[in-house]
Scaffold this motif. Structure first.
Motif, PDB file in Angstrom:
ATOM      1  N   THR A 168       2.443   2.296  -7.210  1.00 12.63           N
ATOM      2  CA  THR A 168       2.675   2.869  -5.879  1.00 12.63           C
ATOM      3  C   THR A 168       1.392   2.853  -5.057  1.00 12.63           C
ATOM      4  OG1 THR A 168       4.494   4.254  -6.666  1.00 12.63           O
ATOM      5  CG2 THR A 168       3.405   4.930  -4.622  1.00 12.63           C
ATOM      6  N   ASN A 169       0.273   3.199  -5.683  1.00 10.36           N
ATOM      7  CA  ASN A 169      -1.011   3.148  -4.981  1.00 10.36           C
ATOM      8  C   ASN A 169      -1.326   1.733  -4.529  1.00 10.36           C
ATOM      9  OD1 ASN A 169      -0.965   5.466  -6.911  1.00 10.36           O
ATOM     10  ND2 ASN A 169      -2.928   5.944  -5.937  1.00 10.36           N
ATOM     11  N   ALA A 170      -1.015   0.751  -5.380  1.00 13.65           N
ATOM     12  CA  ALA A 170      -1.271  -0.639  -5.020  1.00 13.65           C
ATOM     13  C   ALA A 170      -0.478  -1.026  -3.780  1.00 13.65           C
ATOM     14  CB  ALA A 170      -0.918  -1.562  -6.189  1.00 13.65           C
ATOM     15  N   PHE A 171       0.762  -0.545  -3.681  1.00 19.15           N
ATOM     16  CA  PHE A 171       1.576  -0.854  -2.501  1.00 19.15           C
ATOM     17  C   PHE A 171       0.958  -0.248  -1.249  1.00 19.15           C
ATOM     18  CE2 PHE A 171       4.787   0.723   0.496  1.00 19.15           C
ATOM     19  CZ  PHE A 171       5.306  -0.485   0.936  1.00 19.15           C
ATOM     20  N   TYR A 172       0.636   1.029  -1.284  1.00 11.95           N
ATOM     21  CA  TYR A 172       0.135   1.687  -0.081  1.00 11.95           C
ATOM     22  C   TYR A 172      -1.260   1.191   0.310  1.00 11.95           C
ATOM     23  CZ  TYR A 172       4.029   4.917   0.307  1.00 11.95           C
ATOM     24  OH  TYR A 172       5.278   5.447   0.495  1.00 11.95           O
ATOM     25  N   GLU A 173      -2.121   0.974  -0.663  1.00 15.08           N
ATOM     26  CA  GLU A 173      -3.469   0.518  -0.334  1.00 15.08           C
ATOM     27  C   GLU A 173      -3.446  -0.926   0.155  1.00 15.08           C
ATOM     28  OE1 GLU A 173      -7.837   1.250  -0.335  1.00 15.08           O
ATOM     29  OE2 GLU A 173      -5.936   2.120   0.323  1.00 15.08           O
ATOM     30  N   GLY A 174      -2.605  -1.756  -0.452  1.00 14.31           N
ATOM     31  CA  GLY A 174      -2.519  -3.138  -0.018  1.00 14.31           C
ATOM     32  C   GLY A 174      -1.938  -3.279   1.385  1.00 14.31           C
ATOM     33  N   THR A 175      -0.879  -2.517   1.675  1.00 14.64           N
ATOM     34  CA  THR A 175      -0.279  -2.607   3.010  1.00 14.64           C
ATOM     35  C   THR A 175      -1.114  -1.867   4.048  1.00 14.64           C
ATOM     36  OG1 THR A 175       1.197  -0.740   2.491  1.00 14.64           O
ATOM     37  CG2 THR A 175       2.073  -2.980   2.210  1.00 14.64           C
ATOM     38  N   ARG A 176      -1.964  -0.924   3.611  1.00 10.08           N
ATOM     39  CA  ARG A 176      -2.874  -0.291   4.569  1.00 10.08           C
ATOM     40  C   ARG A 176      -3.914  -1.294   5.044  1.00 10.08           C
ATOM     41  NH1 ARG A 176      -7.931   1.521   4.893  1.00 10.08           N
ATOM     42  NH2 ARG A 176      -8.416   1.016   2.727  1.00 10.08           N
ATOM     43  N   LEU A 177      -4.528  -1.976   4.099  1.00 10.13           N
ATOM     44  CA  LEU A 177      -5.574  -2.939   4.458  1.00 10.13           C
ATOM     45  C   LEU A 177      -4.999  -4.160   5.173  1.00 10.13           C
ATOM     46  CD1 LEU A 177      -7.856  -2.883   1.302  1.00 10.13           C
ATOM     47  CD2 LEU A 177      -8.555  -2.299   3.632  1.00 10.13           C
ATOM     48  N   ASP A 178      -3.855  -4.608   4.731  1.00  7.74           N
ATOM     49  CA  ASP A 178      -3.289  -5.848   5.252  1.00  7.74           C
ATOM     50  C   ASP A 178      -1.812  -5.659   5.572  1.00  7.74           C
ATOM     51  OD1 ASP A 178      -5.712  -7.400   5.000  1.00  7.74           O
ATOM     52  OD2 ASP A 178      -5.381  -7.326   2.845  1.00  7.74           O
ATOM     53  N   SER A 179      -1.554  -4.830   6.563  1.00  8.16           N
ATOM     54  CA  SER A 179      -0.187  -4.643   7.031  1.00  8.16           C
ATOM     55  C   SER A 179       0.375  -5.977   7.482  1.00  8.16           C
ATOM     56  CB  SER A 179      -0.176  -3.650   8.199  1.00  8.16           C
ATOM     57  OG  SER A 179       1.102  -3.576   8.777  1.00  8.16           O
ATOM     58  N   PRO A 180       1.551  -6.382   6.984  1.00  9.74           N
ATOM     59  CA  PRO A 180       2.073  -7.701   7.366  1.00  9.74           C
ATOM     60  C   PRO A 180       2.144  -7.902   8.875  1.00  9.74           C
ATOM     61  CG  PRO A 180       3.350  -6.792   5.570  1.00  9.74           C
ATOM     62  CD  PRO A 180       2.417  -5.712   6.006  1.00  9.74           C
ATOM     63  N   LEU A 181       2.648  -6.911   9.590  1.00  4.78           N
ATOM     64  CA  LEU A 181       2.677  -6.989  11.046  1.00  4.78           C
ATOM     65  C   LEU A 181       1.500  -6.184  11.574  1.00  4.78           C
ATOM     66  CD1 LEU A 181       4.335  -8.138  13.395  1.00  4.78           C
ATOM     67  CD2 LEU A 181       5.543  -5.955  13.506  1.00  4.78           C
ATOM     68  N   MET A 182       0.528  -6.873  12.159  1.00  2.79           N
ATOM     69  CA  MET A 182      -0.724  -6.224  12.543  1.00  2.79           C
ATOM     70  C   MET A 182      -0.628  -5.434  13.843  1.00  2.79           C
ATOM     71  SD  MET A 182      -3.713  -8.882  11.427  1.00  2.79           S
ATOM     72  CE  MET A 182      -2.984 -10.372  12.118  1.00  2.79           C
ATOM     73  N   LEU A 183       0.405  -5.682  14.622  1.00  2.00           N
ATOM     74  CA  LEU A 183       0.592  -4.914  15.849  1.00  2.00           C
ATOM     75  C   LEU A 183       2.066  -4.915  16.197  1.00  2.00           C
ATOM     76  CD1 LEU A 183       1.180  -7.000  18.489  1.00  2.00           C
ATOM     77  CD2 LEU A 183      -1.185  -7.600  17.993  1.00  2.00           C
ATOM     78  N   SER A 184       2.467  -3.928  16.960  1.00  2.79           N
ATOM     79  CA  SER A 184       3.824  -3.933  17.503  1.00  2.79           C
ATOM     80  C   SER A 184       3.767  -3.445  18.933  1.00  2.79           C
ATOM     81  CB  SER A 184       4.767  -3.065  16.661  1.00  2.79           C
ATOM     82  OG  SER A 184       4.341  -1.733  16.625  1.00  2.79           O
ATOM     83  N   GLN A 185       4.755  -3.829  19.691  1.00  6.15           N
ATOM     84  CA  GLN A 185       4.756  -3.526  21.112  1.00  6.15           C
ATOM     85  C   GLN A 185       5.974  -2.706  21.481  1.00  6.15           C
ATOM     86  OE1 GLN A 185       3.090  -6.304  24.153  1.00  6.15           O
ATOM     87  NE2 GLN A 185       5.223  -6.569  24.723  1.00  6.15           N
ATOM     88  N   ARG A 186       5.749  -1.653  22.232  1.00  3.89           N
ATOM     89  CA  ARG A 186       6.821  -0.823  22.777  1.00  3.89           C
ATOM     90  C   ARG A 186       6.769  -0.911  24.293  1.00  3.89           C
ATOM     91  NH1 ARG A 186       8.530  -0.975  18.238  1.00  3.89           N
ATOM     92  NH2 ARG A 186       8.164   0.560  16.613  1.00  3.89           N
TER      93      ARG A 186
END
Length: 429
Positions: free
Chosen positions: A299-317
């Motif tokens: 679980t830590n690997a999932f959160y730390e990996g997606t924190r550093l390298d979120s697949p979508l780096m930005l989103s627009q509203r």
């Protein structure tokens, strides 16, 4: 604070006052690091008078603000086909070329606003809640084991295509009634449709994107419609039944269109998340053995990996009404760009934010948005990623990076490696 004391978005410093658009878009992680180091960059003016948000607290707060809606499909299509995003004029394609891409956008929950947005979003959320996705877990575990077996012993495995991409497309194909051949076809289409995330495209790339979107909507839509008609698929039955209760303009016409448009992230973006999480874990010499010794660290690997390298780096509203926030007046109709690549590495929230710490206390970052826009698929993304990591760190499995040339794709909203070669072997420990 009265509106006369507020700073308008138009009066904010522009991103290009600090960094060229080319450098900004080349690598959002590096650009955000540079911008955070300058004074007066918490809020910036971006292209088309957008508000660019860098800080974690601001991104999280605005992501949950109900006055920020989704960008409607017609505007997204205009941006993809006509808007000049910084690299010169864009030639408008023929409407027949973009019909399939338009259908893809039009049926997404991510392009809807009130009153349709909430009931439509709830339809997806209810199917992907933690207790409901437990029914998918055995299939995910089996498929991950099958892929480990397929890849084991090869001199080199292209992890992105031969493991992560196959894993997610095979998984969703099983759940949604697609054949194995259709799953392989969809995986190829995902590579073409990933062009949607490029900030600038050549006419040839745009044509490939629009063609792939048309084929994807037809292949997945027709397969899902047939699987639902044949009966016996609880996931499709539940979604179709709830879709029938929504009596609002703009909803998908059928279950095939709903699934094809909204499960794109399942076929594509979850695969990128798996790739990024595994890359970060393998880049730390001690992490794989730590996870192998203590499976709770998956679980830590999932959160730390997606924190550093979120697949979508930005989103627009898009602001649905005037918004006042931290001294800034954001008029109705203003695009708001939330930079997860920056928010998830904010030193005000994360100690030594650019380092990978498998034992870092889990802090739910801004990766999956918030409020009414909290990602409906976040739970299944975590389940599938953790299932893959568990299979790859089993006692009789060894996985390692092959080579050290790992470059991030440039000028794209996706945090994705250009290649991730690995070796996967069965071992006796």
């Amino acid at each position: 604070m009265s509106s006369t004391q507020l700073t308008s978005v138009a009066d904010l410093p522009a991103v290009e006052d600090f960094i060229t658009f080319d450098d900004f878009s080349r690598d959002f992680v590096e650009a955000a690091r540079e911008l955070r180091g300058r004074e007066g960059t918490d809020f910036l003016r971006g292209p088309m008078n957008s508000l660019v948000v860098l800080r974690n607290k601001d991104a999280r707060t605005l992501a949950a603000n109900p006055a920020l809606g989704n960008v409607p499909a017609d505007i997204v299509l205009w941006m993809a086909t006509e808007a000049d995003l910084g690299s010169g004029p864009v030639t408008k394609p023929d409407p027949e070329q973009t019909e399939g891409y338009g259908r893809f956008l039009q049926n997404q929950v991510f392009t809807t606003n009130p009153p349709l947005h909430q009931p439509y979003r709830n339809l997806l959320v209810r199917q992907l809640m933690p207790r409901n996705i437990l029914r998918f877990a055995p299939a995910a575990a089996r498929l991950a084991q099958e892929l480990v077996e397929e890849c084991a012993g090869r001199d080199r495995t292209d992890f992105s295509r031969e493991f992560a991409g196959r894993f997610v497309t095979r998984f969703w194909a099983e759940q949604l009634g697609l054949s194995s051949n259709q799953a392989a076809h969809v995986q190829h289409l995902m590579e073409e449709m990933s062009l949607t995330f490029l900030l600038t495209r050549t006419p040839e790339q745009s044509q490939r994107l629009f063609s792939a979107a048309t084929i994807y909507m037809d292949v997945v839509g027709e397969a899902v419609q047939k699987a639902w008609s044949d009966g016996g698929n609880a996931l499709l039955d539940d979604m179709a039944a709830e879709l029938a209760t929504i009596d609002m303009e703009g909803k998908p016409q059928d279950i095939g269109s709903l699934v094809a448009s909204n499960f794109f992230d399942g076929f594509h973006t979850i695969g990128v998340a798996i790739e990024n999480v595994v890359f970060r874990m393998l880049s730390d010499e001690t992490a794989p053995e730590q996870v192998r010794a203590d499976p709770a660290l998956v679980t830590n690997a999932f959160y730390e990996g997606t924190r550093l390298d979120s697949p979508l780096m930005l989103s627009q509203r898009l602001t649905l009404q005037d918004v006042e926030y931290n001294g800034v007046l954001v008029p109705a109709g203003t695009p708001v760009v939330m930079m997860w690549a920056s928010a998830n590495r904010d030193p005000e929230v994360f100690d030594d934010p650019d380092s990978y710490r498998l034992t870092r206390p889990i802090q739910h970052g801004a990766t999956f948005g918030g409020g009414a826009h909290l990602c409906p698929g976040r739970n299944v993304a975590r389940m599938l990623t953790e299932t893959a990591v568990t299979a790859l760190t089993a006692p009789d499995v060894d996985i390692a990076l092959a080579g050290d040339d790992h470059a991030w794709a440039a000028h794209t909203m996706m945090r994705q490696l250009t290649a991730l070669p690995v070796t996967i072997r069965r071992v006796n420990r």
